[in-house]
Design a protein around this motif. Structure first.
Motif, mmCIF file in Angstrom:
data_model
loop_
_atom_site.group_PDB
_atom_site.id
_atom_site.type_symbol
_atom_site.label_atom_id
_atom_site.label_comp_id
_atom_site.label_asym_id
_atom_site.label_seq_id
_atom_site.Cartn_x
_atom_site.Cartn_y
_atom_site.Cartn_z
ATOM 1 N N LEU A 184 -5.838 9.085 5.390
ATOM 2 C CA LEU A 184 -5.770 9.321 3.945
ATOM 3 C C LEU A 184 -6.771 8.475 3.164
ATOM 4 O O LEU A 184 -6.905 8.621 1.956
ATOM 5 C CB LEU A 184 -4.352 9.027 3.439
ATOM 6 C CG LEU A 184 -3.237 9.940 3.953
ATOM 7 C CD1 LEU A 184 -1.875 9.403 3.532
ATOM 8 C CD2 LEU A 184 -3.437 11.357 3.422
ATOM 9 N N ASP A 230 -7.488 3.708 -3.919
ATOM 10 C CA ASP A 230 -7.199 3.911 -2.492
ATOM 11 C C ASP A 230 -7.405 2.640 -1.682
ATOM 12 O O ASP A 230 -6.656 2.372 -0.733
ATOM 13 C CB ASP A 230 -8.067 5.037 -1.927
ATOM 14 C CG ASP A 230 -7.597 6.413 -2.384
ATOM 15 O OD1 ASP A 230 -6.444 6.509 -2.858
ATOM 16 O OD2 ASP A 230 -8.378 7.382 -2.277
ATOM 17 N N HIS A 260 -6.517 5.243 2.833
ATOM 18 C CA HIS A 260 -5.808 4.133 2.188
ATOM 19 C C HIS A 260 -6.177 2.815 2.851
ATOM 20 O O HIS A 260 -5.970 2.622 4.048
ATOM 21 C CB HIS A 260 -4.304 4.348 2.276
ATOM 22 C CG HIS A 260 -3.820 5.517 1.486
ATOM 23 N ND1 HIS A 260 -2.494 5.899 1.442
ATOM 24 C CD2 HIS A 260 -4.496 6.390 0.682
ATOM 25 C CE1 HIS A 260 -2.364 6.952 0.664
ATOM 26 N NE2 HIS A 260 -3.555 7.282 0.195
#
Length: 228
Positions: free
Chosen positions: A171, A158, A173
């Motif tokens: 998310l 990630d 990320h």
């Protein structure tokens, strides 16, 4: 053309009233032996194979001999392509500056054409023959490619995923990514490989030349630091 004209004028017609110029007649008129240079025949590829294997085996004189056969056949494209392959496949990491100089020599030969192009080509062949050798680059690439082709890809961590879009932060990320240039020596301990491949090693450095030996020391130093 002069040799062809001489062959035609000096050869009497056969029973079919056609002039048949044999290899022996052609050699006599050109005053040199015919070279095996059929670009579509096995012999052509045999010479190219011998050319690469002679450089790989560090036999300068043999390599120059096979280069001479290819030059005499006028096959500059095959010479240039094969020489660049050799530079990066067989010398590679042991002497990358020599590989770069080979590209320069090939460029010069292409600009000059034959016969003058034989000069930079000969210089490159001599240097590659006498250079330390390493195929660690191609073997590293092939090992990595084998993993990919066998489906051993794994998920991108990630922290390394693209974070330049709305919703990426939500998310997770890119949020844990540490920018190496913000740390001393522009390095920070961080996992880049997927979890399933975190211990994979594709590059196995050789120490035939000083260039790769120095890279090998740095490579091992960084691998140790990432494991601690």
């Amino acid at each position: 053309l002069n040799g062809l004209e001489l062959a035609a004028q000096s050869t009497p017609p056969g029973d079919d009233d056609h002039i048949h110029i044999t290899l022996e007649v052609a050699e006599a008129c050109f005053q040199r032996r015919a070279l095996v240079g059929d670009k579509n025949g096995d012999a052509h590829y045999d010479v190219i194979s011998a050319f690469q294997k002679s450089i790989r085996g560090s036999d300068t004189d043999a390599a120059l001999h096979y280069l001479g056969q290819l030059v005499a056949a006028g096959d500059l494209p095959s010479i240039c392509r094969r020489l660049m392959v050799i530079a990066y496949e067989d010398i590679g990491m042991a002497n990358l500056p020599a590989a770069a100089r080979t590209v320069q020599a090939v460029t010069a030969a292409q600009q000059l054409g034959l016969p003058e192009g034989r000069i930079p080509l000969a210089d490159a062949v001599i240097e590659l023959c006498l250079s330390p050798k390493s195929n660690s680059g191609i073997t590293a690439m092939d090992e990595a490619l084998e993993d990919v082709m066998n489906g051993h890809n794994g998920a991108v961590p990630d922290r390394l995923k693209d974070a330049h879009y709305v919703g990426a932060k939500k998310l997770g990320h890119g949020t844990a990514y540490q920018f190496p240039h913000d740390f001393p020596n522009d390095w920070v301990k961080q996992q880049y490989l997927p979890d399933t491949l975190r211990d994979a090693q594709y590059y196995h450095p050789k120490t035939n030349g000083r260039f790769e030996s120095q890279l090998a020391e740095q490579y091992e130093r960084l691998r140790r630091a990432n494991r601690t």
